[in-house]
Design a protein around this motif. Structure first.
Motif, PDB file in Angstrom:
ATOM      1  N   ASN A 111      -4.103   5.188  -8.071  1.00  0.00           N
ATOM      2  CA  ASN A 111      -3.590   3.324  -8.242  1.00  0.00           C
ATOM      3  C   ASN A 111      -3.826   3.382  -9.853  1.00  0.00           C
ATOM      4  OD1 ASN A 111      -3.504   3.547  -5.684  1.00  0.00           O
ATOM      5  ND2 ASN A 111      -2.732   1.768  -5.694  1.00  0.00           N
ATOM      6  N   TYR A 165      -0.720   3.494   7.109  1.00  0.00           N
ATOM      7  CA  TYR A 165       0.704   4.125   6.851  1.00  0.00           C
ATOM      8  C   TYR A 165      -0.031   5.794   6.769  1.00  0.00           C
ATOM      9  CZ  TYR A 165       1.758   0.145   4.359  1.00  0.00           C
ATOM     10  OH  TYR A 165       2.195  -1.439   3.866  1.00  0.00           O
ATOM     11  N   LEU A 214       6.939   9.610   3.850  1.00  0.00           N
ATOM     12  CA  LEU A 214       6.765   8.422   5.042  1.00  0.00           C
ATOM     13  C   LEU A 214       6.858   8.816   6.074  1.00  0.00           C
ATOM     14  CD1 LEU A 214       4.858   5.502   5.401  1.00  0.00           C
ATOM     15  CD2 LEU A 214       7.409   4.888   5.945  1.00  0.00           C
ATOM     16  N   GLU A 250       9.491  -0.331  -2.954  1.00  0.00           N
ATOM     17  CA  GLU A 250       9.646  -0.062  -1.854  1.00  0.00           C
ATOM     18  C   GLU A 250      11.062  -1.746  -1.731  1.00  0.00           C
ATOM     19  OE1 GLU A 250       6.730  -2.375   0.026  1.00  0.00           O
ATOM     20  OE2 GLU A 250       7.693  -3.785   1.235  1.00  0.00           O
ATOM     21  N   GLU A 294       6.800   1.841  12.177  1.00  0.00           N
ATOM     22  CA  GLU A 294       8.316   2.618  11.760  1.00  0.00           C
ATOM     23  C   GLU A 294       7.524   3.673  11.910  1.00  0.00           C
ATOM     24  OE1 GLU A 294      10.641   1.733   8.639  1.00  0.00           O
ATOM     25  OE2 GLU A 294      10.772   3.949   9.089  1.00  0.00           O
ATOM     26  N   ARG A 301       1.570  -7.749   7.348  1.00  0.00           N
ATOM     27  CA  ARG A 301       3.160  -8.966   7.244  1.00  0.00           C
ATOM     28  C   ARG A 301       2.492  -8.981   8.808  1.00  0.00           C
ATOM     29  NH1 ARG A 301       4.410  -4.911   4.351  1.00  0.00           N
ATOM     30  NH2 ARG A 301       5.478  -5.465   1.941  1.00  0.00           N
ATOM     31  N   VAL A 335       4.167   3.617   9.893  1.00  0.00           N
ATOM     32  CA  VAL A 335       3.316   2.235   9.659  1.00  0.00           C
ATOM     33  C   VAL A 335       3.065   1.814  10.792  1.00  0.00           C
ATOM     34  CG1 VAL A 335       3.962  -0.124   8.468  1.00  0.00           C
ATOM     35  CG2 VAL A 335       5.272   1.889   7.997  1.00  0.00           C
ATOM     36  N   GLN A 362       4.756   1.091  -7.221  1.00  0.00           N
ATOM     37  CA  GLN A 362       3.350   1.338  -8.110  1.00  0.00           C
ATOM     38  C   GLN A 362       3.898   2.586  -9.204  1.00  0.00           C
ATOM     39  OE1 GLN A 362       1.722   0.013  -3.685  1.00  0.00           O
ATOM     40  NE2 GLN A 362       0.603   1.235  -5.119  1.00  0.00           N
ATOM     41  N   LEU A 371       8.684 -11.660   3.927  1.00  0.00           N
ATOM     42  CA  LEU A 371       8.679 -10.581   3.736  1.00  0.00           C
ATOM     43  C   LEU A 371       8.011 -10.187   2.329  1.00  0.00           C
ATOM     44  CD1 LEU A 371      12.524  -9.047   5.398  1.00  0.00           C
ATOM     45  CD2 LEU A 371       9.713  -8.330   5.806  1.00  0.00           C
ATOM     46  N   SER A 372       6.938  -9.818   2.427  1.00  0.00           N
ATOM     47  CA  SER A 372       6.161  -9.777   0.816  1.00  0.00           C
ATOM     48  C   SER A 372       5.695  -8.749   0.382  1.00  0.00           C
ATOM     49  CB  SER A 372       4.261 -10.803   0.889  1.00  0.00           C
ATOM     50  OG  SER A 372       4.545 -11.607   0.925  1.00  0.00           O
ATOM     51  N   SER A 373       5.787  -7.837  -0.712  1.00  0.00           N
ATOM     52  CA  SER A 373       5.086  -6.838  -0.929  1.00  0.00           C
ATOM     53  C   SER A 373       3.658  -6.629  -0.976  1.00  0.00           C
ATOM     54  CB  SER A 373       6.322  -5.988  -1.971  1.00  0.00           C
ATOM     55  OG  SER A 373       6.107  -4.851  -2.154  1.00  0.00           O
ATOM     56  N   TYR A 374       3.035  -5.504  -1.123  1.00  0.00           N
ATOM     57  CA  TYR A 374       1.581  -5.596  -1.474  1.00  0.00           C
ATOM     58  C   TYR A 374       1.373  -4.197  -1.345  1.00  0.00           C
ATOM     59  CZ  TYR A 374       0.969  -9.458   1.792  1.00  0.00           C
ATOM     60  OH  TYR A 374       1.563 -10.611   2.224  1.00  0.00           O
ATOM     61  N   GLU A 375       0.785  -3.851  -2.667  1.00  0.00           N
ATOM     62  CA  GLU A 375       0.307  -3.072  -2.742  1.00  0.00           C
ATOM     63  C   GLU A 375      -0.860  -1.899  -2.129  1.00  0.00           C
ATOM     64  OE1 GLU A 375      -2.707  -3.409  -6.607  1.00  0.00           O
ATOM     65  OE2 GLU A 375      -1.901  -1.205  -6.984  1.00  0.00           O
ATOM     66  N   GLN A 376      -0.718  -0.527  -2.001  1.00  0.00           N
ATOM     67  CA  GLN A 376      -1.286   0.196  -1.455  1.00  0.00           C
ATOM     68  C   GLN A 376      -2.176   1.269  -1.542  1.00  0.00           C
ATOM     69  OE1 GLN A 376       1.910   2.978   1.553  1.00  0.00           O
ATOM     70  NE2 GLN A 376       3.176   0.936   1.472  1.00  0.00           N
ATOM     71  N   TYR A 377      -2.910   1.347  -0.980  1.00  0.00           N
ATOM     72  CA  TYR A 377      -4.229   2.280  -1.479  1.00  0.00           C
ATOM     73  C   TYR A 377      -3.858   3.554  -0.700  1.00  0.00           C
ATOM     74  CZ  TYR A 377      -5.406  -1.916  -4.094  1.00  0.00           C
ATOM     75  OH  TYR A 377      -5.589  -2.884  -5.167  1.00  0.00           O
ATOM     76  N   PHE A 378      -4.716   4.696  -0.758  1.00  0.00           N
ATOM     77  CA  PHE A 378      -4.378   6.204  -0.427  1.00  0.00           C
ATOM     78  C   PHE A 378      -5.801   6.313  -0.459  1.00  0.00           C
ATOM     79  CE2 PHE A 378       0.402   7.401   0.037  1.00  0.00           C
ATOM     80  CZ  PHE A 378       0.387   5.833  -0.631  1.00  0.00           C
ATOM     81  N   ASN A 401       9.562   7.745  11.402  1.00  0.00           N
ATOM     82  CA  ASN A 401      10.292   7.832  10.523  1.00  0.00           C
ATOM     83  C   ASN A 401      10.610   9.255  11.237  1.00  0.00           C
ATOM     84  OD1 ASN A 401      11.993   8.133   7.558  1.00  0.00           O
ATOM     85  ND2 ASN A 401      10.086   8.875   6.621  1.00  0.00           N
ATOM     86  N   TYR A 455       0.840  -2.101 -10.245  1.00  0.00           N
ATOM     87  CA  TYR A 455       1.978  -2.707  -9.115  1.00  0.00           C
ATOM     88  C   TYR A 455       2.543  -3.593  -9.978  1.00  0.00           C
ATOM     89  CZ  TYR A 455       2.816  -5.931  -5.379  1.00  0.00           C
ATOM     90  OH  TYR A 455       3.349  -6.589  -4.374  1.00  0.00           O
TER      91      TYR A 455
END
Lengths: 110, 119
Positions: free
Chosen positions: A45, B33, B45, A90, B56, B97, B48, A33, B103-110, B58, A48
């Motif tokens: 963002n 997160y 990080l 990641e 998680e 997940r 999680v 990202q 083990l897919s990956s997804y966009e994180q929003y902050f 850390n 992605y």
């Protein structure tokens, strides 16, 4: 663990100029990202992009996963583009742990 | 507006105080997160949560205690902090997940962050 390096660390542009920011990473990834952090700390963002090329207005990004790098292009820069740009990855097989680079601080002068 | 909110936006606390940071997401996500951003350092990080389970930690000191009562809310309880804990604390969310799933990956929003100062 995976290492993320961004370059350049600092960049000063005149309004209207184009720029390329680079992100190198040390292992295969399943998430990449790009973010823009504004002066108030908000991470916005941008893309992605674990692989391929995407465009959004004046911004575009390309990730070459096999060569472990990503590029963020900013065209016709504006003063509002100023801020810090982060790349975050990641590593493959991981559990949502985003590793951030050190960032590129961009200043666009009018 | 990213769909992730954080309160308070600014917090000043003494080393003997107890306070909590709150994060709420309105995106229908199931993973949340906590990240810490200290001056001149990249984001790190901290914790999680995936479907309310902590997946998680850390190596975060025990003076930071997370809580995730449901998939929409995340707290960070603070007690007996040190001045070096002063930082911007950011919350993020993403799709979750499922156990045993890919083990897919997804966009994180902050969220916008809480700027914490420990005196």
């Amino acid at each position: 663990g995976i290492q993320v390096e961004q370059s350049p660390p600092d960049l000063i542009l005149q309004e209207g100029a184009n720029s390329t920011l680079r992100c190198n990473f040390s292992d295969s990834v399943n998430n990449l990202q790009w973010f823009h952090q504004n002066p108030w700390g908000q991470l916005i963002n941008l893309f992605y992009i674990p692989s391929g090329t995407k465009q959004n207005g004046r911004l575009s990004a390309t990730t070459v996963a096999t060569e472990r790098y990503s590029l963020l292009y900013i065209s016709s820069s504006q003063t509002t583009d100023s801020g810090v740009y982060f790349c975050a990855v990641e590593s493959s097989g991981n559990t949502g742990k985003l590793i951030f680079g050190q960032g590129t601080t961009l200043q666009v002068k009018p | 507006e990213t769909g992730v909110t954080q309160t308070p936006r600014h917090l000043v606390m003494g080393m003997t105080n107890k306070k909590s940071l709150k994060c709420e997401q309105h995106l229908g996500h199931n993973a949340m997160y906590w990240y810490k951003q200290s001056a001149k350092k990249p984001l790190e990080l901290m914790f999680v949560y995936n479907f309310k389970e902590q997946t998680e930690n850390n190596s975060v000191p025990s003076r930071f205690s997370p809580e995730c009562p449901n998939s929409s809310h995340l707290f960070l309880h603070l007690h007996t902090l040190q001045p070096e804990d002063s930082a911007l604390y950011l919350c993020a969310s993403s799709q979750g997940r499922r156990a045993g799933g890919p083990l897919s990956s997804y966009e994180q929003y902050f969220g916008p962050g809480t700027r914490l100062t420990v005196t």
